[in-house]
Design a protein around this motif. Structure first.
Motif, short mmCIF file in Angstrom:
data_model
loop_
_atom_site.label_atom_id
_atom_site.label_comp_id
_atom_site.label_asym_id
_atom_site.label_seq_id
_atom_site.Cartn_x
_atom_site.Cartn_y
_atom_site.Cartn_z
N LEU A 70 0.51 34.80 -48.41
CA LEU A 70 1.55 35.01 -49.18
C LEU A 70 2.88 34.58 -48.36
O LEU A 70 3.65 33.74 -48.83
CB LEU A 70 1.66 36.39 -49.67
CG LEU A 70 3.07 36.68 -50.43
CD1 LEU A 70 3.14 35.68 -51.61
CD2 LEU A 70 2.86 38.21 -50.89
N THR A 71 2.97 35.07 -47.14
CA THR A 71 4.02 35.16 -46.39
C THR A 71 4.25 33.48 -45.83
O THR A 71 5.54 33.04 -45.95
CB THR A 71 4.19 35.67 -44.86
OG1 THR A 71 3.95 37.14 -45.36
CG2 THR A 71 5.16 35.47 -43.95
N GLY A 72 3.07 32.91 -45.65
CA GLY A 72 3.24 31.42 -45.32
C GLY A 72 3.70 30.65 -46.43
O GLY A 72 4.77 29.90 -46.57
N ILE A 73 3.38 31.03 -47.67
CA ILE A 73 3.82 30.08 -48.96
C ILE A 73 5.16 30.62 -48.90
O ILE A 73 6.08 29.37 -49.38
CB ILE A 73 2.96 30.66 -50.11
CG1 ILE A 73 1.71 29.96 -49.90
CG2 ILE A 73 3.51 29.84 -51.40
CD1 ILE A 73 0.65 30.81 -50.85
N LEU A 74 5.55 31.41 -49.17
CA LEU A 74 7.16 32.01 -49.23
C LEU A 74 7.98 31.24 -48.34
O LEU A 74 9.08 30.80 -48.63
CB LEU A 74 7.27 33.38 -48.99
CG LEU A 74 6.77 34.39 -50.21
CD1 LEU A 74 6.46 35.61 -50.13
CD2 LEU A 74 7.42 33.99 -51.60
N ARG A 75 7.53 31.24 -47.06
CA ARG A 75 8.28 30.51 -46.16
C ARG A 75 8.27 28.99 -46.44
O ARG A 75 9.42 28.20 -46.13
CB ARG A 75 7.78 30.56 -44.60
CG ARG A 75 7.99 32.11 -44.14
CD ARG A 75 7.28 32.66 -42.89
NE ARG A 75 7.86 31.58 -41.79
CZ ARG A 75 7.32 31.11 -40.91
NH1 ARG A 75 6.07 31.51 -40.46
NH2 ARG A 75 7.98 30.45 -39.90
N TRP A 76 7.33 28.41 -46.77
CA TRP A 76 7.34 27.15 -47.20
C TRP A 76 8.28 26.71 -48.34
O TRP A 76 8.68 25.64 -48.27
CB TRP A 76 5.76 26.70 -47.55
CG TRP A 76 5.66 25.23 -47.83
CD1 TRP A 76 5.56 24.86 -49.02
CD2 TRP A 76 5.38 24.12 -47.07
NE1 TRP A 76 5.41 23.24 -48.98
CE2 TRP A 76 5.34 22.81 -47.69
CE3 TRP A 76 5.53 23.89 -45.53
CZ2 TRP A 76 5.14 21.79 -47.18
CZ3 TRP A 76 5.56 22.74 -44.97
CH2 TRP A 76 5.23 21.55 -45.91
#
Length: 77
Positions: A62-68
């Motif tokens: 989730l954190t990776g997608i939000l950062r992307w």
């Protein structure tokens, strides 16, 4: 409370949404999964290390997608 298999199914759906290019649905699904697992806390994870791993993996993805998606404020929560 969902069973470990139901949590795994929710995780798989979130991954499928993301890989299909539907980031918004993936964010919603991952967020719900992380929230549910975190809320159930120790009682769900007791004796079930798979759920602890699932929570960690879902939160990281989730954190990776939000950062992307450049949604940095949300990624820090």
């Amino acid at each position: 409370m969902p069973t470990p298999d139901q949590y795994q199914s929710l995780y798989a759906k979130a991954q499928q949404s993301y890989h299909a290019g539907d980031s918004q649905s993936a964010i919603e699904q991952y967020s719900q999964l992380v929230s549910d697992l975190a809320e159930s806390g120790a009682e769900s994870a007791a004796g079930q290390p798979d759920l602890s791993d699932l929570l960690a993996n879902a939160a990281n993805e989730l954190t990776g997608i939000l950062r992307w998606e450049k949604r940095y404020d949300e990624a820090l929560l």
